[in-house]
Design a protein around this motif. Structure first.
Motif: not given
Length: 104
Positions: A35, A37, A86-87
């Protein structure tokens, strides 16, 4: 006039590969860093640099496959840095859709 050099500086690829390996998020660290970034963006940018140095001639006027792939990775890395990505989550941890049990 000096002749234009048509290659990357000596040792560039080796340094880029070392940087990419250093920044890569491995299996053991995936859950801890997935998470983050900026870290994901840096990983993608380093991979793009390796592709570019490995497969592109800096003196060539036409875009190579390596150059196009590097551009895609740079854009993907920017998506992480801009928080546009995002993941998606780990596929092994996603729950299967609920199914109806047949009545006996």
């Amino acid at each position: 006039m000096s002749k234009q050099k048509r290659s990357w500086p000596e040792g560039s690829l080796e340094l880029a590969v070392a940087l990419q390996r250093h920044l890569a998020i491995g299996d053991r660290d995936w859950h801890a860093f997935k998470s983050q970034r900026p870290r994901r963006g840096a990983e993608q940018l380093a991979a793009a640099l390796v592709l570019l140095l490995r497969g592109d001639d800096p003196g060539a006027p036409q875009s190579s496959d390596a150059r196009r792939q590097a551009i895609e990775l740079v854009e993907h890395g920017l998506g992480w840095l801009k928080a546009e990505l995002s993941d998606p989550g780990c596929p092994s941890h996603r729950q299967a859709p609920a199914t109806k049990l047949a009545a006996d």
